[in-house]
Design an enzyme around this catalytic site. Structure first.
Site, mmCIF file in Angstrom:
data_model
loop_
_atom_site.group_PDB
_atom_site.id
_atom_site.type_symbol
_atom_site.label_atom_id
_atom_site.label_comp_id
_atom_site.label_asym_id
_atom_site.label_seq_id
_atom_site.Cartn_x
_atom_site.Cartn_y
_atom_site.Cartn_z
ATOM 1 N N ARG A 257 -0.049 -8.915 13.517
ATOM 2 C CA ARG A 257 -0.556 -7.875 12.603
ATOM 3 C C ARG A 257 -1.337 -8.464 11.671
ATOM 4 N NH1 ARG A 257 5.013 -5.751 11.072
ATOM 5 N NH2 ARG A 257 3.986 -4.592 9.385
ATOM 6 N N ARG B 15 11.664 -1.632 10.525
ATOM 7 C CA ARG B 15 10.567 -1.034 11.742
ATOM 8 C C ARG B 15 10.782 -2.208 12.893
ATOM 9 N NH1 ARG B 15 5.443 -0.257 8.339
ATOM 10 N NH2 ARG B 15 4.509 -1.331 10.111
ATOM 11 N N LYS C 114 0.784 -1.124 -0.076
ATOM 12 C CA LYS C 114 -0.170 -0.071 0.083
ATOM 13 C C LYS C 114 0.843 1.399 0.037
ATOM 14 C CE LYS C 114 -2.095 -1.185 3.917
ATOM 15 N NZ LYS C 114 -1.823 -2.398 4.274
ATOM 16 N N ARG D 255 -9.172 0.624 9.364
ATOM 17 C CA ARG D 255 -8.734 -0.619 9.580
ATOM 18 C C ARG D 255 -9.664 -1.428 10.411
ATOM 19 N NH1 ARG D 255 -3.001 0.341 9.264
ATOM 20 N NH2 ARG D 255 -1.733 -1.610 9.586
ATOM 21 N N ARG E 42 12.292 -6.461 4.640
ATOM 22 C CA ARG E 42 12.164 -5.189 4.321
ATOM 23 C C ARG E 42 13.054 -4.166 5.081
ATOM 24 N NH1 ARG E 42 6.161 -2.786 4.723
ATOM 25 N NH2 ARG E 42 6.058 -3.058 7.173
HETATM 26 P P1 ADP Z 1 1.485 -2.379 8.165
HETATM 27 O O1 ADP Z 1 2.549 -2.576 7.403
HETATM 28 O O2 ADP Z 1 1.190 -3.144 9.256
HETATM 29 O O3 ADP Z 1 0.215 -2.054 7.297
HETATM 30 P P2 ADP Z 1 1.000 0.348 9.198
HETATM 31 O O4 ADP Z 1 2.415 1.243 8.879
HETATM 32 O O5 ADP Z 1 -0.017 0.893 8.451
HETATM 33 O O6 ADP Z 1 1.931 -0.983 8.951
HETATM 34 O O7 ADP Z 1 0.820 0.573 10.458
HETATM 35 C C1 ADP Z 1 1.784 0.073 11.725
HETATM 36 C C2 ADP Z 1 0.859 -0.161 13.057
HETATM 37 O O8 ADP Z 1 0.321 1.123 13.301
HETATM 38 C C3 ADP Z 1 -0.196 -0.828 13.175
HETATM 39 O O9 ADP Z 1 0.116 -2.292 13.452
HETATM 40 C C4 ADP Z 1 -1.113 -0.290 14.222
HETATM 41 O O10 ADP Z 1 -0.588 -0.771 15.720
HETATM 42 C C5 ADP Z 1 -0.959 1.014 14.077
HETATM 43 N N1 ADP Z 1 -2.134 1.517 13.287
HETATM 44 C C6 ADP Z 1 -1.875 1.963 11.872
HETATM 45 N N2 ADP Z 1 -2.989 2.433 11.313
HETATM 46 C C7 ADP Z 1 -3.996 2.207 12.088
HETATM 47 C C8 ADP Z 1 -5.238 2.154 12.374
HETATM 48 N N3 ADP Z 1 -6.188 2.652 11.283
HETATM 49 N N4 ADP Z 1 -6.158 1.784 13.334
HETATM 50 C C9 ADP Z 1 -5.322 1.196 14.559
HETATM 51 N N5 ADP Z 1 -4.039 1.121 14.362
HETATM 52 C C10 ADP Z 1 -3.495 1.526 13.719
#
Ligand code: ADP
Ligand code: ZN
Length: 214
Positions: free
Chosen positions: A172, A161, A13, A87, A126
């Protein structure tokens, strides 16, 4: 036009959002990036979310909806890309309301489909440039041996990360299947969902997304 990129962690994404920003001048709203920034700058909110994120669990709806609200209300753009938001179903409902309040519409929800094994392989391989966020992969696009980022030309180092490890990744993925994947049915029922194969080459995925948007 406002769009959502929907898909599990590691679906690509963020990579595709960056293309859309560069080529269409859209604005990427990544709640993950916003939360990491809050964590890094040590704000009160950052302290609250740090542990939750490290475990790979979801941050509360109130926090992320607040972050998105602030952006939608203050940033002028000719299109938002929601990346990693919504989410949960509650977040999806909140987004509908926020957009309606601003007189905006949601024009497409693009589901990026990938299989679970590919996700784990991608994520554990990554790393990103500390300067510009360019994403590298140990197998398909290793970090340059000279340490100079091919995107920004700087050598600020490459970081992994904290939640890109197998343990957090399990959480996750579970959070995704339990709480986020119902959004696929939700947007399908609203007639807003388009599926794109996220396993193809970056350029192919990009072209497929362009077909949806144009
Ligand atoms: P991923 O690679 O898992 O898609 P993101 O960078 O989008 O990672 O998100 C990393 C973390 O930030 C998630 O695992 C969660 O803890 C938190 N997070 C991000 N966006 C949301 C959301 N919309 N609702 C709840 N938690 C979120
Ligand atoms: Zn860079």
């Amino acid at each position: 036009m406002n769009i959502i990129l929907l898909g599990p962690p590691g679906a690509g994404k963020g990579t595709q959002a960056r293309f859309l920003v560069e080529e269409r001048g859209m604005v990427q709203l990544s709640t993950g990036d916003m939360l990491r920034a809050a964590k890094d700058s040590g704000t009160e909110m950052g302290k609250i979310v740090a542990d939750v994120m490290a475990r790979g669990a979801l941050v509360t709806d109130d926090i992320v909806i607040g972050l998105i609200r602030e952006q939608i209300e203050t940033v002028k753009s000719n299109g938002f890309i929601f990346d990693g938001f919504p989410r949960t179903l509650a977040q999806a409902d909140a987004l509908n309301d926020l957009l309606a309040e601003e007189g905006e519409t949601l024009d497409a929800v693009i589901e990026m489909e990938v299989d679970d094994e590919a996700l784990v392989a991608r994520i554990t391989a990554r790393s990103t440039c500390a300067g510009c966020g360019e994403v590298y992969n140990d197998n398909t696009k290793p970090v340059p041996a000279d340490g100079i980022c091919t995107n920004c030309g700087e050598s600020k180092g490459f970081t992994r990360r904290a939640d890109d490890n197998e343990e957090s990744l399990k959480t996750r993925l579970m959070e995704y299947y339990k709480k986020t994947s119902p959004l696929i049915g939700y947007y399908y029922a609203k007639g807003q969902l388009t599926k794109v194969n996220g396993l193809g080459e970056m350029a192919t995925v990009k072209a497929d997304i362009a077909t949806v948007l144009d």
